[in-house]
Design a protein around this motif. Structure first.
Motif, mmCIF file in Angstrom:
data_model
loop_
_atom_site.group_PDB
_atom_site.id
_atom_site.type_symbol
_atom_site.label_atom_id
_atom_site.label_comp_id
_atom_site.label_asym_id
_atom_site.label_seq_id
_atom_site.Cartn_x
_atom_site.Cartn_y
_atom_site.Cartn_z
ATOM 1 N N SER A 90 -20.635 -16.191 21.243
ATOM 2 C CA SER A 90 -20.008 -17.013 22.302
ATOM 3 C C SER A 90 -18.915 -17.918 21.754
ATOM 4 C CB SER A 90 -21.076 -17.841 23.013
ATOM 5 O OG SER A 90 -21.731 -18.704 22.082
ATOM 6 N N SER A 91 -18.932 -18.142 20.449
ATOM 7 C CA SER A 91 -17.890 -18.981 19.849
ATOM 8 C C SER A 91 -16.510 -18.344 19.961
ATOM 9 C CB SER A 91 -18.216 -19.263 18.384
ATOM 10 O OG SER A 91 -18.318 -18.046 17.668
ATOM 11 N N ARG A 92 -16.453 -17.051 20.239
ATOM 12 C CA ARG A 92 -15.170 -16.359 20.342
ATOM 13 C C ARG A 92 -14.596 -16.384 21.760
ATOM 14 N NH1 ARG A 92 -16.237 -10.809 16.818
ATOM 15 N NH2 ARG A 92 -16.851 -11.850 14.865
ATOM 16 N N VAL A 93 -15.326 -16.940 22.693
ATOM 17 C CA VAL A 93 -14.851 -16.999 24.078
ATOM 18 C C VAL A 93 -13.719 -18.026 24.195
ATOM 19 C CG1 VAL A 93 -15.490 -17.547 26.462
ATOM 20 C CG2 VAL A 93 -17.079 -16.293 24.984
ATOM 21 N N ASN A 94 -12.623 -17.575 24.788
ATOM 22 C CA ASN A 94 -11.447 -18.424 25.009
ATOM 23 C C ASN A 94 -10.928 -19.055 23.720
ATOM 24 O OD1 ASN A 94 -11.317 -18.048 27.841
ATOM 25 N ND2 ASN A 94 -12.995 -19.531 28.104
ATOM 26 N N ASP A 95 -10.970 -18.258 22.622
ATOM 27 C CA ASP A 95 -10.459 -18.767 21.340
ATOM 28 C C ASP A 95 -9.052 -18.276 21.047
ATOM 29 O OD1 ASP A 95 -10.949 -16.108 20.868
ATOM 30 O OD2 ASP A 95 -12.023 -16.416 18.978
ATOM 31 N N CYS A 98 -8.263 -11.778 21.559
ATOM 32 C CA CYS A 98 -8.878 -10.825 22.487
ATOM 33 C C CYS A 98 -9.919 -9.996 21.736
ATOM 34 C CB CYS A 98 -7.826 -9.907 23.087
ATOM 35 S SG CYS A 98 -6.556 -10.789 24.019
ATOM 36 N N ASP A 99 -11.198 -10.248 22.026
ATOM 37 C CA ASP A 99 -12.289 -9.511 21.388
ATOM 38 C C ASP A 99 -12.829 -8.403 22.296
ATOM 39 O OD1 ASP A 99 -12.767 -11.097 18.817
ATOM 40 O OD2 ASP A 99 -12.884 -12.670 20.332
ATOM 41 N N CYS A 100 -12.821 -8.619 23.587
ATOM 42 C CA CYS A 100 -13.261 -7.586 24.541
ATOM 43 C C CYS A 100 -12.047 -6.779 24.972
ATOM 44 C CB CYS A 100 -13.910 -8.220 25.771
ATOM 45 S SG CYS A 100 -15.332 -9.266 25.409
ATOM 46 N N SER A 104 -12.071 -9.883 29.115
ATOM 47 C CA SER A 104 -12.952 -10.796 29.858
ATOM 48 C C SER A 104 -13.334 -12.025 29.043
ATOM 49 C CB SER A 104 -14.211 -10.058 30.305
ATOM 50 O OG SER A 104 -14.916 -9.521 29.182
ATOM 51 N N ASP A 105 -13.222 -11.966 27.704
ATOM 52 C CA ASP A 105 -13.594 -13.119 26.880
ATOM 53 C C ASP A 105 -12.515 -14.196 26.872
ATOM 54 O OD1 ASP A 105 -12.045 -11.177 25.410
ATOM 55 O OD2 ASP A 105 -12.411 -12.392 23.612
ATOM 56 N N GLU A 106 -11.305 -13.870 27.346
ATOM 57 C CA GLU A 106 -10.198 -14.831 27.343
ATOM 58 C C GLU A 106 -9.769 -15.167 28.773
ATOM 59 O OE1 GLU A 106 -9.085 -16.304 24.564
ATOM 60 O OE2 GLU A 106 -10.624 -15.155 23.473
#
Length: 428
Positions: A90-95, A98-100, A104-106
């Motif tokens: 979850s630390s990568r959400v809105n960081d 783009c991981d997904c 959707s994570d950004e």
């Protein structure tokens, strides 16, 4: 009908739309019902539902913040429609990264991510399809190898049965030839003793000599001699290479087409014992010996030699067949030769030594030396002769002397161009 519609609507409203509660998979939707309170998935705490995804971590397992980076050990679920779904920390959400692949994570960052799930899925599907085609082809080839292996096993079993039958037949012949050789040797010994005892003793053994020679000539054992049997076994003394003519054979049979033992004793026997015109084929008396001086001993000696030759041929054939049944031979060129018994015991018949072919064809013969020691003998060795053939195969194995092996190795490598005849130019 209305009742069912209302129930369905209530059922649907019992769950939260995944667009509102981000970062959860379909299997976890049952935990996020639109109620006044939310129970942490690990059961540790009950919080108001409004605190779900409020960017503040209330549950120890981070289950109240599946769509934010508030909980240190939380997980965000990438739906990745068209590709493989997976979790990210979850630390990568809105960081800003783009991981997904569906971006959707950004959802709340300034980073512009493109949805690449379809292209990634297409490449993966193509790869998987290729792997499946490879798997199908591999399975097809595997089945083909299995079927070929079964056919080969059946063929080898049939060959084994044939060899076993040949071995049984040769065993019978071997015993018969041993008996005949024993009788011939005994007759020779009796004749020699009779000679030593004097002419009276010789006369007593004369009838047994006549019978022995008659049976030697009577190859089909029907109790009579024919023209073909005379031509096969009798030759002229001064021209052994020429086959007797029909007329000459008939003359020896006293102008009859068949001759029994009684007539043989009174006619042809005397001609053979004189030894001045004809003799039995492939037998010789040593000059100056008792055999060359006495016709009766000479005949017995020829019979003994004949039976000894026949016995040796059958023994060699019997041993060759038994070697094919008992052992499996493996030739590894420029490495070693091995022999493996039906019990699984493997023995080295020699390690690569050198080329020993004739000067005109030096690479036609190989020698493998320093194999495992023989019992009460030296080390095993093998001579391999290369012969021209369309297939690469070990054609035969023989052991002419103890622990000394000879192999015939057929291979296209051994094929040589035909030498041009002298006087014919290559340009023609």
């Amino acid at each position: 009908m209305r009742v069912y519609i209302i129930v369905a609507a209530v059922f649907w409203c019992g769950y939260v739309d995944s667009r509102k509660v981000r970062g959860i998979s379909s299997s976890y939707k049952r935990f996020y019902r639109e109620r006044k309170s939310f129970l942490c998935i690990d059961g540790s705490r009950m919080i108001p539902f409004e605190q779900v995804n409020d960017d503040y971590c209330d549950c120890e397992d981070g289950s109240d913040e599946p769509g934010t980076s508030a909980c240190p050990h939380g997980r965000f679920y990438c739906t990745n429609l068209g590709f493989r779904p997976h979790y990210i920390p979850s630390s990568r959400v809105n960081d800003g990264i783009c991981d997904c692949c569906d971006a959707s994570d950004e959802y709340n960052s300034h980073t512009r991510c493109q949805n690449t799930c379809w292209n990634l899925g297409q490449r993966e599907r193509a790869y998987v399809e290729g792997q499946m085609r490879t798997l199908d082809e591999g399975l097809r080839l595997k089945q083909q190898l299995i079927e070929e292996g079964v056919l080969l096993w059946r063929e080898k079993q049939a060959q084994l049965r044939e060899l076993q039958q040949v071995a049984e037949d040769l065993q019978v012949k071997l015993e018969e030839h041993r008996r005949k050789k024993h009788e011939a040797d005994r007759l020779k010994e009796q004749t020699l003793k009779a000679l030593e005892a004097g002419n009276g003793g010789l006369i007593r053994h004369q009838n047994s000599s006549v019978t022995s020679i008659f049976h030697l000539l009577d190859t089909n054992k029907d109790g009579s001699l024919t023209v073909d049997e005379i031509k096969a076994k009798v030759v002229l003394v001064h021209d052994e290479q020429r086959v007797l003519s029909e007329g000459e054979a008939l003359a020896l049979l006293d102008r009859g087409h068949r001759m029994d033992l009684s007539k043989f004793q009174s006619t042809l026997w005397d001609v053979l014992t004189r030894g001045d015109t004809v003799k039995i084929k492939d037998t010789q008396g040593a000059p100056g010996s008792l055999s060359s001086e006495d016709p009766h001993l000479k005949a017995a000696d020829r019979a003994a030699e004949w039976e000894a030759t026949n016995l040796k041929k059958v023994e060699e054939a019997y041993e060759t067949v038994n070697m094919e049944i008992r052992y499996t031979y493996t030739l590894c060129p420029f490495n070693q030769v091995t022999q493996k018994s039906t019990a699984g015991v493997e023995v080295s018949l020699g390690m690569w030594g050198m080329w020993t072919g004739k000067p005109k064809n030096h690479y036609s013969q190989m020698v493998y030396e320093n194999g495992e020691p023989c019992w009460q003998g030296g080390s095993r060795s093998t001579t391999v002769t290369l012969t021209c053939g369309t297939e690469t195969a070990l054609r035969s194995v023989k052991e002419p002397s103890k622990c000394q092996y000879i192999m015939d190795f057929q291979t296209p490598v051994a094929c040589q161009p035909v030498l041009k005849q002298q006087g014919i130019h290559s340009e023609l």
